[in-house]
Design a protein around this motif. Structure first.
Motif, PDB file in Angstrom:
ATOM      1  N   GLY A   4       0.979  -1.015  -0.033  1.00 20.96           N
ATOM      2  CA  GLY A   4       0.215  -0.226   0.088  1.00 20.96           C
ATOM      3  C   GLY A   4       1.279   1.272   0.382  1.00 20.96           C
ATOM      4  O   GLY A   4       2.202   1.368   0.822  1.00 20.96           O
ATOM      5  N   GLY A   5      -0.089   2.749   0.044  1.00 26.08           N
ATOM      6  CA  GLY A   5       0.993   3.853  -0.075  1.00 26.08           C
ATOM      7  C   GLY A   5       1.891   3.565  -1.692  1.00 26.08           C
ATOM      8  O   GLY A   5       1.922   2.937  -2.416  1.00 26.08           O
ATOM      9  N   THR A   6       3.066   4.474  -1.548  1.00 25.84           N
ATOM     10  CA  THR A   6       4.035   4.649  -2.607  1.00 25.84           C
ATOM     11  C   THR A   6       5.388   4.822  -1.954  1.00 25.84           C
ATOM     12  O   THR A   6       5.734   4.946  -1.284  1.00 25.84           O
ATOM     13  N   SER A  26      -4.824   1.105   4.075  1.00 23.68           N
ATOM     14  CA  SER A  26      -3.986   0.611   3.728  1.00 23.68           C
ATOM     15  C   SER A  26      -3.605   0.137   4.798  1.00 23.68           C
ATOM     16  O   SER A  26      -1.906  -1.083   4.261  1.00 23.68           O
ATOM     17  N   ARG A  41       7.286   0.789   1.461  1.00 28.58           N
ATOM     18  CA  ARG A  41       5.793   0.834   1.494  1.00 28.58           C
ATOM     19  C   ARG A  41       6.045   1.126  -0.575  1.00 28.58           C
ATOM     20  O   ARG A  41       6.526   0.940  -0.873  1.00 28.58           O
ATOM     21  N   GLY A  42       4.489  -0.095  -0.468  1.00 27.96           N
ATOM     22  CA  GLY A  42       5.065  -0.138  -2.243  1.00 27.96           C
ATOM     23  C   GLY A  42       3.380  -0.900  -3.017  1.00 27.96           C
ATOM     24  O   GLY A  42       2.686  -0.294  -1.770  1.00 27.96           O
ATOM     25  N   SER A  43       3.061   0.222  -3.935  1.00 36.67           N
ATOM     26  CA  SER A  43       1.379  -0.242  -4.447  1.00 36.67           C
ATOM     27  C   SER A  43       1.303  -1.532  -4.999  1.00 36.67           C
ATOM     28  O   SER A  43       0.234  -1.836  -5.199  1.00 36.67           O
ATOM     29  N   ASN A  44       1.767  -2.288  -4.765  1.00 37.43           N
ATOM     30  CA  ASN A  44       2.127  -3.793  -5.199  1.00 37.43           C
ATOM     31  C   ASN A  44       3.613  -4.484  -4.979  1.00 37.43           C
ATOM     32  O   ASN A  44       3.959  -4.150  -4.789  1.00 37.43           O
TER      33      ASN A  44
END
Length: 524
Positions: free
Chosen positions: A182-184, A337, A358-361
């Protein structure tokens, strides 16, 4: 006799040695097949070298480089492939494998000497240089656009877990990387304390100030016997008595925990039965004790070192001196998230930090974690060997020139082999130029001329599409990375040269059975 008067020729055994016929061409065939396999792997991953290269395929050689230096995993395989190509040409000219192997060792020793002379000393107090090294490592990763965020984070993380004046290495287990989907990547952060991905078990208590933290390795649930059995309850009175006993037992456990002054309880995950019963959770919630369950066994050591607590295996050992202290323990909401638990302001902190990634995927998350790990390893290399050299293919071209000069001082086949070793190292600048869209032949030729004129730090600038002083562009790498890559690639090639036969799997199995039957526990 056959029709037409012809005869079928039959092989006649020529003595007792006929059954053990040795093919003289087999050693050469085996060497050639091994070299071809190594070259194929190296060619497959050449396109992943440099800032404009594609993603990576790691093999055993790159794993060894990753363990030793943590960076340069692609370079080491590309160098090994070029050296194998050189070996193939030398073998075709009739040079014996032993001579090639010994000559390559001489070239390696001379190469390490050249690299050491090129290096510039580094002080760990020079933050700018450390940042440049971490940024160079991140520039070849998918997350290179976030290097301005991840580089300072990596440098700060290493500096917080060591004493710069006395440290000779860095234990990366003291830097825990916590991944949260979630997030960037912009949301990544460095936390001086402990971060847990588990959720708070009791929703009534999510924030505790002046926390007294306990870590238990026993279960807060009704006891069970060691053997499987069944209890048959014949009437309601007996049932009521069983429930009262269970309630009294669990309440006693919770009271002892509260008596020790604990207000944050961490419970290790149990595989045998529920580590925390609903009744125990009810009592803990009433006593305002924040509960975090399902703590993994492998995290226990880091948790204890971070917050100063000690694991408790039995309720009788749960005393105030076993607790850790912190200013704040809270559950943090991450903008829809998920949630994280942060414990900060530890009274007796160990030299540990946590990096929240953090990361979107999942792909971005894994790549960010790998990139941060490589940046941490680069800083660790500088702690181990406090010296830097230029990047951008500069050290490899310098090595090629100096080894060619060294080859002229040697005689016979040694001179020929050392020259071939030096020429093979030009594969790094050639590949960098090719992956950057430059003409590899003209680029390497110009780079060779610049180094021949004494410009030791001239390298390929992939951003500007030409050759420049690579130190001024702040493209630097630890000396240990280059030395390790050269050493491991050479050792691998020398090992392949020694292989002249292939043993079948049946023979290997027979040997293993023989070793085991004679009582040897470890087979190397």
């Amino acid at each position: 006799p056959r029709r037409g008067g012809r005869y079928r020729s039959a092989a006649v055994p020529a003595g007792p040695s006929a059954g053990t016929y040795q093919d003289r061409d087999k050693p050469a065939q085996i060497r050639n097949s091994n070299i071809a396999a190594g070259k194929a792997v190296a060619d497959a991953i050449r396109t992943s070298l440099g800032p404009k290269g594609m993603d990576k395929m790691l093999v055993e050689l790159s794993k060894a480089q990753d363990i030793e230096a943590g960076d340069g995993t692609t370079s080491v395989v590309v160098i090994a492939g070029a050296l194998l190509d050189a070996c193939s040409r030398l073998l075709q000219k009739g040079i014996h494998p032993t001579i090639i192997s010994e000559s390559f060792q001489k070239a390696l020793e001379k190469g390490i000497e050249v690299l050491t002379n090129m290096a510039q000393p580094v002080e760990l107090s020079d933050r700018e240089t450390l940042l440049n090294s971490a940024t160079t490592s991140l520039n070849s990763k998918v997350v290179c656009q976030y290097s301005s965020l991840l580089s300072p984070m990596s440098v700060d993380a290493v500096m917080k877990v060591i004493d710069p004046s006395t440290a000779s290495s860095v234990d990366l287990r003291d830097i825990k990387i916590v991944k949260k989907l979630g997030g960037t990547i912009d949301d990544c952060e460095l936390v001086e304390g402990l971060v847990l991905t588990q959720k708070v078990a009791n929703t009534g208590v999510t924030r505790v100030e002046k926390a007294k933290i306990g870590l238990i390795q026993f279960c807060l649930s009704a006891p069970k016997t060691d053997m499987d059995n069944q209890i048959v309850v014949s009437d309601y009175a007996q049932m009521d008595r069983v429930l009262r006993e269970e309630r009294a037992y669990i309440l006693n456990l919770v009271k002892q925990i509260k008596k020790a002054g604990c207000n944050v309880l961490l419970i290790q995950k149990s595989i045998l039965r529920d580590a925390l019963s609903d009744l125990a959770l009810h009592f803990l919630n009433k006593m305002k004790i924040m509960v975090v369950k399902d703590i993994e066994r492998e995290d226990i050591e880091f948790i204890c070192k971070t917050i100063g607590t000690k694991p408790v295996a039995h309720i009788d050992q749960f005393t105030p001196d076993m607790l850790g202290s912190a200013e704040l323990a809270e559950e943090v909401n991450l903008n829809s998230s998920g949630k994280l638990i942060k414990i900060t302001g530890c009274t007796n902190p160990g030299k540990t930090v946590t990096i929240v990634v953090r990361g979107s995927n999942k792909l971005v998350l894994e790549e960010a974690e790998r990139s941060i790990h490589d940046a941490l390893c680069v800083i660790r290399c500088l702690v181990k060997k406090r010296a830097l050299i230029a990047g951008g293919g500069a050290p490899e071209i310098e090595l090629a020139l100096r080894l060619n000069e060294y080859a002229r001082t040697l005689r016979g086949m040694d001179s020929y082999c050392v020259r071939a070793y030096g020429d093979a190292l030009e594969v790094i600048p050639s590949t960098l130029a090719e992956n950057a869209g430059l003409n590899p032949i003209s680029t390497v030729t110009e780079l060779r001329n610049r180094h021949a004129q004494g410009e030791k730090t001239a390298g390929i600038n992939v951003r500007k599409g030409g050759i420049s002083n690579i130190l001024e562009e702040l493209v630097v790498q630890p000396l240990l990375v280059s030395v390790s890559a050269l050493t491991l690639a050479t050792e691998t090639v020398r090992s392949i040269l020694k292989i002249d036969d292939v043993v079948s799997s049946v023979c290997i199995a027979f040997c293993l059975i023989s070793f085991i039957s004679t009582g040897i526990d470890t087979v190397i």
